[in-house]
Write a protein that holds these residues in place. Structure first.
Motif, mmCIF file in Angstrom:
data_model
loop_
_atom_site.group_PDB
_atom_site.id
_atom_site.type_symbol
_atom_site.label_atom_id
_atom_site.label_comp_id
_atom_site.label_asym_id
_atom_site.label_seq_id
_atom_site.Cartn_x
_atom_site.Cartn_y
_atom_site.Cartn_z
ATOM 1 N N MET A 1 -18.020 -57.120 36.030
ATOM 2 C CA MET A 1 -17.137 -57.132 37.203
ATOM 3 C C MET A 1 -15.955 -56.197 36.961
ATOM 4 S SD MET A 1 -15.371 -60.431 39.080
ATOM 5 C CE MET A 1 -16.985 -61.148 39.413
ATOM 6 N N GLU A 2 -15.652 -55.370 37.959
ATOM 7 C CA GLU A 2 -14.586 -54.384 37.823
ATOM 8 C C GLU A 2 -13.234 -55.066 37.659
ATOM 9 O OE1 GLU A 2 -13.152 -50.268 40.049
ATOM 10 O OE2 GLU A 2 -14.219 -51.821 41.175
ATOM 11 N N ASN A 3 -12.436 -54.505 36.754
ATOM 12 C CA ASN A 3 -11.102 -55.049 36.500
ATOM 13 C C ASN A 3 -10.116 -53.896 36.518
ATOM 14 O OD1 ASN A 3 -9.016 -56.768 35.928
ATOM 15 N ND2 ASN A 3 -9.506 -56.989 33.768
ATOM 16 N N LEU A 4 -9.353 -53.778 37.589
ATOM 17 C CA LEU A 4 -8.417 -52.684 37.772
ATOM 18 C C LEU A 4 -7.056 -53.042 37.187
ATOM 19 C CD1 LEU A 4 -9.469 -52.095 41.464
ATOM 20 C CD2 LEU A 4 -10.011 -50.570 39.558
ATOM 21 N N GLN A 5 -6.276 -52.012 36.859
ATOM 22 C CA GLN A 5 -4.980 -52.211 36.228
ATOM 23 C C GLN A 5 -3.845 -52.067 37.239
ATOM 24 O OE1 GLN A 5 -4.656 -52.976 32.846
ATOM 25 N NE2 GLN A 5 -6.900 -53.076 32.899
ATOM 26 N N ILE A 6 -2.899 -53.001 37.193
ATOM 27 C CA ILE A 6 -1.670 -52.880 37.967
ATOM 28 C C ILE A 6 -0.642 -52.155 37.107
ATOM 29 C CG2 ILE A 6 0.216 -54.127 39.086
ATOM 30 C CD1 ILE A 6 -1.739 -56.367 39.703
ATOM 31 N N LYS A 7 -0.001 -51.175 37.691
ATOM 32 C CA LYS A 7 0.946 -50.346 36.941
ATOM 33 C C LYS A 7 2.393 -50.760 37.223
ATOM 34 C CE LYS A 7 -2.217 -46.405 37.347
ATOM 35 N NZ LYS A 7 -2.415 -45.042 37.897
ATOM 36 N N PRO A 8 3.271 -50.635 36.221
ATOM 37 C CA PRO A 8 4.700 -50.851 36.490
ATOM 38 C C PRO A 8 5.163 -49.920 37.606
ATOM 39 C CG PRO A 8 4.298 -50.694 34.123
ATOM 40 C CD PRO A 8 3.003 -50.314 34.798
ATOM 41 N N GLY A 9 5.976 -50.458 38.509
ATOM 42 C CA GLY A 9 6.430 -49.673 39.649
ATOM 43 C C GLY A 9 5.571 -49.842 40.881
ATOM 44 N N ALA A 10 4.443 -50.551 40.754
ATOM 45 C CA ALA A 10 3.585 -50.804 41.914
ATOM 46 C C ALA A 10 4.344 -51.606 42.965
ATOM 47 C CB ALA A 10 2.331 -51.556 41.488
ATOM 48 N N VAL A 11 4.055 -51.332 44.226
ATOM 49 C CA VAL A 11 4.729 -51.987 45.354
ATOM 50 C C VAL A 11 3.710 -52.809 46.139
ATOM 51 C CG1 VAL A 11 5.801 -51.548 47.608
ATOM 52 C CG2 VAL A 11 6.617 -50.339 45.569
ATOM 53 N N PHE A 12 4.105 -54.034 46.502
ATOM 54 C CA PHE A 12 3.283 -54.920 47.324
ATOM 55 C C PHE A 12 3.970 -55.123 48.676
ATOM 56 C CE2 PHE A 12 1.607 -55.671 43.211
ATOM 57 C CZ PHE A 12 0.386 -56.312 43.321
ATOM 58 N N ILE A 13 3.177 -55.098 49.731
ATOM 59 C CA ILE A 13 3.681 -55.330 51.083
ATOM 60 C C ILE A 13 2.586 -56.046 51.870
ATOM 61 C CG2 ILE A 13 2.964 -52.983 51.731
ATOM 62 C CD1 ILE A 13 5.204 -52.965 53.803
ATOM 63 N N SER A 14 2.987 -56.951 52.749
ATOM 64 C CA SER A 14 1.981 -57.775 53.426
ATOM 65 C C SER A 14 2.407 -58.111 54.853
ATOM 66 C CB SER A 14 1.770 -59.071 52.641
ATOM 67 O OG SER A 14 0.732 -59.850 53.200
ATOM 68 N N ASP A 15 1.412 -58.253 55.729
ATOM 69 C CA ASP A 15 1.580 -58.854 57.051
ATOM 70 C C ASP A 15 2.712 -58.224 57.870
ATOM 71 O OD1 ASP A 15 -0.252 -61.501 57.119
ATOM 72 O OD2 ASP A 15 0.488 -61.169 55.090
ATOM 73 N N ALA A 16 2.627 -56.923 58.071
ATOM 74 C CA ALA A 16 3.630 -56.243 58.903
ATOM 75 C C ALA A 16 3.414 -56.520 60.386
ATOM 76 C CB ALA A 16 3.596 -54.742 58.639
ATOM 77 N N HIS A 17 2.160 -56.750 60.779
ATOM 78 C CA HIS A 17 1.843 -57.083 62.175
ATOM 79 C C HIS A 17 2.484 -56.096 63.160
ATOM 80 C CE1 HIS A 17 -0.293 -60.941 61.643
ATOM 81 N NE2 HIS A 17 0.478 -61.105 60.577
ATOM 82 N N ASP A 18 2.424 -54.815 62.859
ATOM 83 C CA ASP A 18 3.059 -53.834 63.740
ATOM 84 C C ASP A 18 2.340 -53.736 65.080
ATOM 85 O OD1 ASP A 18 5.148 -53.070 62.029
ATOM 86 O OD2 ASP A 18 4.866 -50.955 62.550
ATOM 87 N N ASN A 19 3.150 -53.634 66.136
ATOM 88 C CA ASN A 19 2.623 -53.451 67.482
ATOM 89 C C ASN A 19 3.656 -52.682 68.303
ATOM 90 O OD1 ASN A 19 4.581 -55.322 68.412
ATOM 91 N ND2 ASN A 19 3.180 -57.039 68.101
ATOM 92 N N ALA A 20 3.550 -52.699 69.618
ATOM 93 C CA ALA A 20 4.469 -51.937 70.461
ATOM 94 C C ALA A 20 5.911 -52.406 70.326
ATOM 95 C CB ALA A 20 4.020 -52.032 71.921
ATOM 96 N N ASN A 21 6.116 -53.684 69.989
ATOM 97 C CA ASN A 21 7.465 -54.237 69.846
ATOM 98 C C ASN A 21 7.973 -54.231 68.413
ATOM 99 O OD1 ASN A 21 7.601 -54.725 72.549
ATOM 100 N ND2 ASN A 21 7.271 -56.936 72.417
ATOM 101 N N LYS A 22 7.090 -54.101 67.459
ATOM 102 C CA LYS A 22 7.476 -54.139 66.040
ATOM 103 C C LYS A 22 7.003 -52.853 65.375
ATOM 104 C CE LYS A 22 5.353 -58.066 65.036
ATOM 105 N NZ LYS A 22 4.919 -58.634 66.323
ATOM 106 N N LYS A 111 -1.221 -55.726 31.587
ATOM 107 C CA LYS A 111 -0.990 -55.921 30.151
ATOM 108 C C LYS A 111 -1.799 -57.110 29.623
ATOM 109 C CE LYS A 111 3.490 -53.642 30.354
ATOM 110 N NZ LYS A 111 4.925 -53.669 30.018
ATOM 111 N N GLY A 112 -3.051 -57.159 30.033
ATOM 112 C CA GLY A 112 -3.986 -58.163 29.529
ATOM 113 C C GLY A 112 -4.044 -59.450 30.314
ATOM 114 N N GLU A 113 -3.121 -59.646 31.241
ATOM 115 C CA GLU A 113 -3.115 -60.883 32.027
ATOM 116 C C GLU A 113 -3.938 -60.687 33.297
ATOM 117 O OE1 GLU A 113 -0.062 -64.430 32.972
ATOM 118 O OE2 GLU A 113 0.769 -62.409 33.008
ATOM 119 N N LYS A 114 -4.856 -61.603 33.571
ATOM 120 C CA LYS A 114 -5.739 -61.481 34.724
ATOM 121 C C LYS A 114 -5.034 -61.925 35.999
ATOM 122 C CE LYS A 114 -10.296 -62.812 36.523
ATOM 123 N NZ LYS A 114 -11.531 -63.599 36.300
ATOM 124 N N ILE A 115 -5.174 -61.105 37.043
ATOM 125 C CA ILE A 115 -4.545 -61.353 38.330
ATOM 126 C C ILE A 115 -5.598 -61.180 39.416
ATOM 127 C CG2 ILE A 115 -2.774 -60.550 39.960
ATOM 128 C CD1 ILE A 115 -1.304 -59.411 37.426
#
Length: 238
Positions: A1-22, A111-115
Motif C-alpha cells: 500500500m502506497e505511503n506518501l510523505q507529508i513535508k514540513p511547511g505543508a498547508v491543509f485547507i478544507s470545506d471552502a464551499h465557494d459559490n456566488a456569495n462566498k 517522520k515515521g508516524e502514520k497518518i
C-alpha cells in the motif's frame, strides 16, 4: 500500500464551499497564484466548491479556480480529497493527486508516524454510502449533464443557488461520541478529516483525531511545522 510523505511547511485547507456569495477560496487561490514561493504541499480536504463535477456548467462557473489550481499544481504538490460536493475531478485537475471517495482514507507519514486523511464522509451506513456513490457515478453524471445542457443548465443553477445561504457551522455538542464508532476503521495514530467543520482535536485510545474547520467560516488554514512530532498550527487569513 502506497505511503506518501507529508513535508514540513505543508498547508491543509478544507470545506471552502465557494459559490456566488462566498469567494474566500478564490481569494486564497489568487494569492497563491501570485506568490513568489509556494508551500511544498497543499492538502485540499474536499467540499472546496459548493458543487463541482466534470460537467459543463460548473466547469465554466469555476473556470478561474480550476485554472489557478492547475497552474500551481505544476509548481507544488496538491492532494485533493473529493468530498460530497466535489467529485469526479481527475479530468479537471490532471496535475494534482486526486483521491476519490473509494480511495480514502489515504495513507501518509511524517517522520515515521502514520497518518490517514479523508474528507470525512466515509465509513457510513451501507445505504447512505450506496446513494452517495451512485450520485458520483461517471455515467450518471454524463447523462445528467446532457439533460442539464438541454434545460439551459437549470439543474446546476438550482443546485448552486440552494447552497448560497447554507449555514456552515454549528457546534456539535456530542461530536466525540459521534466520531468514536468509526475510529476503529482507521489504522493510523493520527487521523485528519474535514466535512464536519468542527475545528477540534480529539483523543481516542492510541489515536489523535483532527477535524478541520470550514475555510468558508473562518478563512483558516493549517500548517505543518518542522518539528519531530506531527502538529498542525492554524492560521487565520482574514
Amino acid at each position: 500500500m502506497e505511503n506518501l510523505q507529508i513535508k514540513p511547511g505543508a498547508v491543509f485547507i478544507s470545506d471552502a464551499h465557494d459559490n456566488a456569495n462566498k469567494r474566500n477560496f478564490l481569494k486564497f487561490l489568487r494569492n497563491l497564484g501570485s506568490a513568489k514561493t509556494l508551500p511544498p504541499q497543499i492538502f485540499m480536504l474536499g467540499d472546496m466548491f459548493d458543487f463541482l463535477a466534470n460537467t459543463t456548467f460548473v466547469r465554466e462557473f469555476y473556470a478561474e479556480y480550476i485554472a489557478i489550481i492547475n497552474e500551481i499544481s505544476q509548481k507544488c504538490e496538491i492532494y485533493y480529497f473529493e468530498g460530497n460536493h466535489d467529485f469526479n475531478l481527475e479530468a479537471i485537475f490532471p496535475h494534482a493527486r486526486v483521491f476519490a471517495n473509494c480511495a480514502q482514507p489515504a495513507n501518509f507519514s511524517f517522520k515515521g508516524e502514520k497518518i490517514q486523511i479523508s474528507h470525512g464522509d466515509i465509513f457510513l451506513p451501507a445505504l447512505t454510502k450506496f446513494a452517495l456513490l451512485s450520485l458520483r457515478n461517471r455515467a450518471f453524471l454524463k447523462f445528467m449533464d446532457k439533460i442539464d445542457c438541454a434545460l439551459n443548465f437549470k439543474i446546476s443553477k438550482m443546485i448552486l443557488k440552494s447552497q448560497e445561504n447554507k449555514i456552515l457551522y454549528k457546534k456539535a455538542g456530542n461530536f466525540k461520541s459521534y466520531i468514536e464508532p468509526k475510529i476503529h476503521n482507521y489504522t493510523a495514530s493520527i487521523v485528519i478529516e474535514g466535512h464536519y467543520h468542527q475545528d477540534e482535536i480529539l483523543e481516542f485510545e492510541g489515536v489523535k483525531y483532527i477535524n478541520l474547520n470550514s475555510f468558508a467560516v473562518s478563512e483558516k488554514i493549517y500548517e505543518v511545522q518542522n518539528s519531530q512530532n506531527f502538529e498542525l498550527f492554524s492560521k487565520n487569513l482574514n
